[in-house]
Design a protein around this motif. Sequence first.
Motif, PDB file in Angstrom:
ATOM      1  N   LYS A 195       0.844  -1.193   0.000  1.00 25.20           N
ATOM      2  CA  LYS A 195       0.000   0.000   0.000  1.00 25.20           C
ATOM      3  C   LYS A 195       0.880   1.244   0.000  1.00 25.20           C
ATOM      4  CE  LYS A 195      -2.155  -1.140   3.758  1.00 25.20           C
ATOM      5  NZ  LYS A 195      -3.030  -1.134   4.971  1.00 25.20           N
ATOM      6  N   ASP A 196       0.264   2.380  -0.257  1.00 25.13           N
ATOM      7  CA  ASP A 196       0.995   3.644  -0.231  1.00 25.13           C
ATOM      8  C   ASP A 196       1.235   4.075   1.214  1.00 25.13           C
ATOM      9  OD1 ASP A 196       1.263   4.098  -2.994  1.00 25.13           O
ATOM     10  OD2 ASP A 196      -0.818   4.767  -3.124  1.00 25.13           O
ATOM     11  N   PRO A 197       2.268   4.881   1.475  1.00 27.54           N
ATOM     12  CA  PRO A 197       2.587   5.289   2.846  1.00 27.54           C
ATOM     13  C   PRO A 197       1.464   6.088   3.521  1.00 27.54           C
ATOM     14  CG  PRO A 197       3.972   6.443   1.254  1.00 27.54           C
ATOM     15  CD  PRO A 197       3.283   5.360   0.514  1.00 27.54           C
ATOM     16  N   LEU A 198       0.652   6.759   2.723  1.00 28.02           N
ATOM     17  CA  LEU A 198      -0.447   7.525   3.309  1.00 28.02           C
ATOM     18  C   LEU A 198      -1.516   6.611   3.884  1.00 28.02           C
ATOM     19  CD1 LEU A 198      -1.506  10.411   3.741  1.00 28.02           C
ATOM     20  CD2 LEU A 198      -2.670  10.227   1.529  1.00 28.02           C
ATOM     21  N   ASP A 199      -1.582   5.366   3.402  1.00 26.58           N
ATOM     22  CA  ASP A 199      -2.637   4.433   3.814  1.00 26.58           C
ATOM     23  C   ASP A 199      -2.205   3.469   4.914  1.00 26.58           C
ATOM     24  OD1 ASP A 199      -4.277   5.534   1.806  1.00 26.58           O
ATOM     25  OD2 ASP A 199      -3.391   4.209   0.301  1.00 26.58           O
ATOM     26  N   LEU A 200      -1.010   3.639   5.437  1.00 25.31           N
ATOM     27  CA  LEU A 200      -0.523   2.726   6.470  1.00 25.31           C
ATOM     28  C   LEU A 200      -1.339   2.843   7.754  1.00 25.31           C
ATOM     29  CD1 LEU A 200       3.343   3.211   6.064  1.00 25.31           C
ATOM     30  CD2 LEU A 200       2.058   1.119   5.538  1.00 25.31           C
ATOM     31  N   LYS A 201      -1.639   1.696   8.347  1.00 28.39           N
ATOM     32  CA  LYS A 201      -2.280   1.675   9.652  1.00 28.39           C
ATOM     33  C   LYS A 201      -1.239   1.975  10.739  1.00 28.39           C
ATOM     34  CE  LYS A 201      -5.620  -1.860   8.234  1.00 28.39           C
ATOM     35  NZ  LYS A 201      -6.116  -3.244   8.491  1.00 28.39           N
ATOM     36  N   ILE A 202      -1.721   2.213  11.963  1.00 29.81           N
ATOM     37  CA  ILE A 202      -0.808   2.559  13.054  1.00 29.81           C
ATOM     38  C   ILE A 202       0.217   1.448  13.279  1.00 29.81           C
ATOM     39  CG2 ILE A 202      -0.625   3.104  15.511  1.00 29.81           C
ATOM     40  CD1 ILE A 202      -3.439   4.246  15.391  1.00 29.81           C
ATOM     41  N   GLU A 203      -0.255   0.209  13.358  1.00 27.49           N
ATOM     42  CA  GLU A 203       0.659  -0.897  13.639  1.00 27.49           C
ATOM     43  C   GLU A 203       1.644  -1.128  12.492  1.00 27.49           C
ATOM     44  OE1 GLU A 203      -3.187  -2.800  12.037  1.00 27.49           O
ATOM     45  OE2 GLU A 203      -2.579  -1.076  13.273  1.00 27.49           O
ATOM     46  N   GLU A 204       1.232  -0.822  11.261  1.00 23.64           N
ATOM     47  CA  GLU A 204       2.127  -0.967  10.112  1.00 23.64           C
ATOM     48  C   GLU A 204       3.192   0.127  10.120  1.00 23.64           C
ATOM     49  OE1 GLU A 204      -1.214  -2.942   7.091  1.00 23.64           O
ATOM     50  OE2 GLU A 204      -0.891  -0.775   7.129  1.00 23.64           O
ATOM     51  N   ALA A 205       2.756   1.344  10.448  1.00 21.30           N
ATOM     52  CA  ALA A 205       3.713   2.447  10.566  1.00 21.30           C
ATOM     53  C   ALA A 205       4.729   2.150  11.668  1.00 21.30           C
ATOM     54  CB  ALA A 205       2.977   3.752  10.860  1.00 21.30           C
ATOM     55  N   ALA A 206       4.258   1.608  12.779  1.00 19.57           N
ATOM     56  CA  ALA A 206       5.149   1.285  13.893  1.00 19.57           C
ATOM     57  C   ALA A 206       6.155   0.209  13.507  1.00 19.57           C
ATOM     58  CB  ALA A 206       4.323   0.837  15.104  1.00 19.57           C
ATOM     59  N   THR A 207       5.730  -0.732  12.689  1.00 18.02           N
ATOM     60  CA  THR A 207       6.640  -1.790  12.235  1.00 18.02           C
ATOM     61  C   THR A 207       7.782  -1.209  11.419  1.00 18.02           C
ATOM     62  OG1 THR A 207       4.836  -3.404  12.176  1.00 18.02           O
ATOM     63  CG2 THR A 207       6.814  -3.920  10.901  1.00 18.02           C
ATOM     64  N   LEU A 208       7.456  -0.337  10.473  1.00 17.66           N
ATOM     65  CA  LEU A 208       8.492   0.244   9.620  1.00 17.66           C
ATOM     66  C   LEU A 208       9.426   1.157  10.412  1.00 17.66           C
ATOM     67  CD1 LEU A 208       6.449   1.041   6.366  1.00 17.66           C
ATOM     68  CD2 LEU A 208       7.965  -0.889   6.809  1.00 17.66           C
ATOM     69  N   ILE A 209       8.858   1.950  11.293  1.00 26.54           N
ATOM     70  CA  ILE A 209       9.707   2.831  12.112  1.00 26.54           C
ATOM     71  C   ILE A 209      10.575   2.006  13.049  1.00 26.54           C
ATOM     72  CG2 ILE A 209       9.713   4.642  13.864  1.00 26.54           C
ATOM     73  CD1 ILE A 209       9.049   5.512  10.948  1.00 26.54           C
ATOM     74  N   GLY A 210      10.064   0.894  13.545  1.00 22.50           N
ATOM     75  CA  GLY A 210      10.865   0.013  14.383  1.00 22.50           C
ATOM     76  C   GLY A 210      12.085  -0.514  13.655  1.00 22.50           C
ATOM     77  N   MET A 211      11.970  -0.694  12.346  1.00 25.47           N
ATOM     78  CA  MET A 211      13.102  -1.175  11.553  1.00 25.47           C
ATOM     79  C   MET A 211      14.229  -0.151  11.483  1.00 25.47           C
ATOM     80  SD  MET A 211      11.108  -3.007   8.362  1.00 25.47           S
ATOM     81  CE  MET A 211      12.638  -3.516   7.562  1.00 25.47           C
ATOM     82  N   CYS A 212      13.899   1.123  11.721  1.00 36.01           N
ATOM     83  CA  CYS A 212      14.912   2.175  11.590  1.00 36.01           C
ATOM     84  C   CYS A 212      16.054   2.009  12.596  1.00 36.01           C
ATOM     85  CB  CYS A 212      14.276   3.560  11.760  1.00 36.01           C
ATOM     86  SG  CYS A 212      13.121   4.007  10.430  1.00 36.01           S
ATOM     87  N   LYS A 213      15.810   1.347  13.688  1.00 38.35           N
ATOM     88  CA  LYS A 213      16.861   1.139  14.693  1.00 38.35           C
ATOM     89  C   LYS A 213      17.978   0.267  14.133  1.00 38.35           C
ATOM     90  CE  LYS A 213      17.600  -0.476  19.451  1.00 38.35           C
ATOM     91  NZ  LYS A 213      18.119   0.817  19.964  1.00 38.35           N
ATOM     92  N   ASN A 214      17.591  -0.785  13.396  1.00 44.95           N
ATOM     93  CA  ASN A 214      18.560  -1.682  12.760  1.00 44.95           C
ATOM     94  C   ASN A 214      17.785  -2.592  11.803  1.00 44.95           C
ATOM     95  OD1 ASN A 214      20.376  -3.728  12.021  1.00 44.95           O
ATOM     96  ND2 ASN A 214      21.448  -3.621  13.990  1.00 44.95           N
TER      97      ASN A 214
END
Length: 772
Positions: A195-214
């Motif tokens: 999906k497009d980034p504008l359509d991400l759900k909260i838990e999906e956004a949290a998953t991607l941001i969690g990846m930013c650590k490593n």
Amino acid sequence: MIKKIVILLWVLFVTAVLAAVGLFWAASKGYVGYVPEIEELENPNYKFATQLISSDGVGLGTWSYSKENRIYVTYDQISPFVVKALIDTEDERFREHSGIDGRSLVRAIIKRGLLMQKNAGGGSTITQQLAKQLYSGVAENVLERALQKPIEWVIAVKLERYYTKNEILMMYLNKFDFLNNAVGIKTASKTYFSKDPLDLKIEEAATLIGMCKNPSYFNPLKHLERTRIRRNVVLNQMNRAHDLSDQECDSLKKLPLTLHYSRVDHKEGLATYFREYLRGLMTAKEPIKSNYRGWQAQQFYQDSIAWKNDPLYGWCQKNVKPDGTHYSIYTDGLKIHTTIDSRMQRYAEEAVKEHINGYLQPHFFKEKKGRRKAPFSNKLSQDQIDNILERTMRSTERYRLMRKAGASKAAIKAAFNKKVKMEVYSLNGVIDTLMTPMDSIRYYKYFLRAGFMSMDPHNGYVKAYVGGTNYHYFQYDMAMVGRRQVGSTIKPFLYSLAMENGYSPCDELKNVQPTIITETGEAWTPRNASNKRIGEAVTLKWGLATSNNWISAQLIHKLNPYALVRLIHSFGVLNQDIQPTPALCLGPCDISVGEMVGAYTAFVNKGIRVNPLFVTSIEDADGNVISDFTARFQEVIGEDSSYKMIEMLRGVANHGTGVRTRRLGITADIGAKTGTTNLNSDGWFMGITPSLVSGCWVGGEERDIHFDTMYYGQGAAMALPIWAIYMNKVYNDKDLGYSQEEVFNLPENYNPCKDKYKETLTHTQGLDDFFE
């Protein structure tokens, strides 16, 4: 003693402060490390993938270098959940500081540096992390990384000076590499959640941001549970920052981590053959004859014409950016608006797979089963088959690498005849097997190939483009690149020449076998597959409807083979090796599907041929239109001749070799022509409607790979059903706007054969099983 220690500590402290100030000053002046100039800070070196967009607004794919598959998004195209998760997790005072967060820095120094607490959190702000992504290389040791830090601090302060907070967030999310060829938030959203980034759900956004650590450690494809735990840490941070209520946080943390993974692979997805053809077209270099080998004379001729007449050919080399450098489809973030309709493209790909994989290919396997020479014709000798296989072997990447490594021919041959573990394609999916590379070459030759193209005859828009059955395994494009003998689909060109010379569909010739003496003094006597109406006078309309070779031979004898060659070239066929012999009327020359489809537009478009158009416009990364494209037109035959041709092509579909279209559910006003070459090597079908011209070819990789019987090997059996399946899907999709009620735009009550029409119908009924 204590006084001396205190003095020493103060000296050390002041020295450290002065050293830090000196280091910052040196870094800001560029004396230590690399600090970019203002101009570079204002224009960071991003590499954005080029996007291909269908005419109905669907993304078809991207072009990029393997590590830079990044698609640009603006701040308002990113979900607020992503932004909140990023700030809450990585930099809670992001909106307050000016690039460096003093409190986080002191905490990191004391807890991580002095107390050695690894879980104390870092001191880097989002801006500092962006500075690192943009300008810091990979540090090889702790000392090198320690020296990078103050440089990043300086760059971070400068970034804050030139960009707003939202711009910095946007740059960070566009730059970050989420692994698995997903660079940037848009590609990551598409890759992991489809999906497009504008359509991400909260838990999906949290998953991607969690990846930013490593991203390697928290890779959801390899470590799903670990990534889920990290996602929940991000959700806790959002709750702590009051961006999530306790109830929302608890509820979201209980959800499983569900991916909708879509691998970014240029060999997969919609319109793969089209994307690769377009890539080659746009990146082509100006043709220089010395760069072509002797056997590439035809290719040089085609490329030279394309370079001169087609603005899309070599577009990257023909166009430059404001800084004077050439555009790159891999790094400049272009948006290419294509003429492809994603729905029609999908229907075309489905039609090819349904007919070939679901029907034709199983029958081909059945016919060849147990034959020693399979999949080749029994007419070939074993030496001929061995030569074909060896030629194919020499064209493989394995062979080239072994030759480059210095392996002898004997060693290479031994390697190709040694069984190894491999994955091979099958109609039911990939199979793990033990097979010699030489056997795998022969195995893949069992699979039939296909080419299909559909276009609007009035504006040239190519709506669907299929170069084969599976691009991952069969990459040679049979839509625009490959050429094969066209058989009887050439006959409408001959009949057009007759109409231009005063003939009418009503004119009659005697249906007898002619013998024609060629320019070289040889006698040429064509064969006919039908014994209907032998010795009778038949109309030209009947001759085309039944694809009668004797009538075609008599026509070319009365006309002129040289004139037919000139007319074929006027129809847009670029093959220079078309021989002006009487046999030309039966289609021995090689033509591509795309050329044939473009040629047949002249019949629908009042005698005016339109070149296939693949792209309507190109935008730069900022959304500015930098190129527009329109179709090129050329008058080929007169308007009245085009009407006569429509009338005769209607006869093919209604009462001739194309009547099978009616049994497959097509009731529309259509024109058609089938084609089958010697020994069933090639099966063709060309279909025209008032709004679409489409063509299809089916055959083996080699001309000597074919059905042995015409029941499956004729064009009406191999290619016609693909067209019919496609058109039925198109007509059934009412949103596309095509209707079976539409009729050709002919003059009112137009019927050049009205006096003999009933007699013609009587003699041509029941030709649905006619074999050419």
